[in-house]
Motif scaffolding. Structure first.
Motif, mmCIF file in Angstrom:
data_model
loop_
_atom_site.group_PDB
_atom_site.id
_atom_site.type_symbol
_atom_site.label_atom_id
_atom_site.label_comp_id
_atom_site.label_asym_id
_atom_site.label_seq_id
_atom_site.Cartn_x
_atom_site.Cartn_y
_atom_site.Cartn_z
ATOM 1 N N ARG A 1 25.857 60.867 39.475
ATOM 2 C CA ARG A 1 25.569 59.614 40.173
ATOM 3 C C ARG A 1 26.578 59.348 41.279
ATOM 4 N N ARG B 1 16.645 46.584 32.250
ATOM 5 C CA ARG B 1 17.431 47.334 33.242
ATOM 6 C C ARG B 1 17.058 48.812 33.247
ATOM 7 N N GLN B 2 16.838 49.378 32.077
ATOM 8 C CA GLN B 2 16.449 50.796 31.990
ATOM 9 C C GLN B 2 15.090 51.034 32.639
ATOM 10 N N THR C 1 13.682 49.182 34.925
ATOM 11 C CA THR C 1 13.818 48.986 36.381
ATOM 12 C C THR C 1 14.345 50.248 37.046
ATOM 13 N N SER C 2 15.365 50.885 36.413
ATOM 14 C CA SER C 2 15.936 52.125 36.961
ATOM 15 C C SER C 2 14.893 53.244 36.999
ATOM 16 N N GLU C 3 14.137 53.363 35.888
ATOM 17 C CA GLU C 3 13.119 54.418 35.843
ATOM 18 C C GLU C 3 12.020 54.149 36.860
ATOM 19 N N TYR C 4 11.676 52.870 37.048
ATOM 20 C CA TYR C 4 10.648 52.524 38.032
ATOM 21 C C TYR C 4 11.095 52.872 39.446
ATOM 22 N N GLN C 5 12.366 52.579 39.770
ATOM 23 C CA GLN C 5 12.888 52.893 41.104
ATOM 24 C C GLN C 5 12.888 54.394 41.351
ATOM 25 N N SER C 6 13.294 55.169 40.332
ATOM 26 C CA SER C 6 13.298 56.633 40.454
ATOM 27 C C SER C 6 11.890 57.162 40.686
#
Length: 282
Positions: free
Chosen positions: A130, A34-35, A37-42
């Motif tokens: 956020r 999950r972490q 994935t979040s960094e990839y989206q950012s």
């Protein structure tokens, strides 16, 4: 028989311990996934913004190169009649040199402007929580920074007065405005196409959505001046009513997107005038 029973018990215990360890490893992997994935989206969003700015600069460079190529073509044609047109050729060469200097200057100014806007946008985005980012949209379009805020986070219900909830978000925007003193600020109110409720006592003296959008923009301008010391000479407030929609007003989501106030941060007009003054004469 006792030895066989003891062996079975040990085997079952090992399987239980192994299952617990596997479950914990699985949870760790899921959290790490999950972490990541979040960094990839950012990272994808940052890359997309940078690509948009690069595309804008490339378009301007292409136009400038096309102008230089046209002048170079004129020079080549003139060279065929050099004996008769020495004076004109010399003048044309000077124009090409001046044009090339202007192109380099334009690229430098554009690069500097893009860099400042990128820093400004990143600083503002990082300062927002956020929860705030769900209701605040920050974009850079053609060298101008657009900060779009939802009406329900800015104003009291059925009113154009700024609410207490907006103070924290506006304080962060005010800090950016104060840090970039060479930029002007336009505050623009927008509404959906639903007529105002004149039965509301606070709305009784407001004629239509255009009035409401202008009053809301003015309220934000005054709030930035009175609460955070933003120089009012840098502020311009205006309303566009229902005439600048982002989406259709046939759905509740579309109406919600259209009810917004934009804070537009742009380089001062005199900077562009200085740039025009440096352009080569025809």
């Amino acid at each position: 028989m006792k030895k066989r029973t003891l062996f079975s018990a040990l085997a079952i215990g090992c399987l239980v311990l192994s299952g617990c360890a596997s479950k914990k490893d699985l949870e760790n992997c899921q959290n790490e996934n999950r972490q990541l994935t979040s960094e990839y989206q950012s990272a994808k969003e940052t890359i997309a913004a940078n690509n948009a700015r690069i595309k804008s600069l490339e378009d301007q460079l292409a136009q400038a190169k096309a102008s230089a190529a046209a002048l170079q073509g004129s020079l080549d044609r003139s060279l065929n009649n050099a004996d008769k047109n020495n004076v004109n050729i010399s003048k044309l060469v000077d124009q090409i040199n001046e044009s090339n200097q202007y192109i380099r200057h334009l690229v430098e100014v554009k690069t500097k402007s893009d860099s400042l806007n990128m820093v400004l946008t990143n600083n503002l985005t990082r300062s927002l929580s956020r929860e705030e980012l769900k209701e605040v949209d920050v974009q850079v379009l053609k060298g101008v920074v657009y900060i779009s805020l939802a009406d329900n986070m800015l104003y009291k219900s059925g009113s154009y007065e700024v609410n207490e909830r907006a103070e924290q978000t506006l304080s962060k925007i005010a800090k950016i405005i104060m840090d970039y003193r060479d930029y002007d600020v336009l505050i623009e109110g927008n509404t959906d196409n639903v007529p105002i409720n004149t039965a509301n006592e606070k709305m009784r003296n407001i004629r239509n959505n255009w009035d409401l959008s202008a009053l809301r923009a003015t309220s934000v301008a005054l709030y930035l001046q009175e609460h955070f010391g933003v120089d009012p000479k840098r502020l311009t407030a205006g309303g566009r009513g229902e005439w600048n929609p982002l989406a259709g007003n046939d759905t509740e989501l579309g109406k919600q997107r259209n009810r917004r106030t934009q804070i537009i941060i742009t380089p001062k007009l005199d900077q562009f005038m200085d740039l025009i003054d440096k352009a080569p004469e025809e």
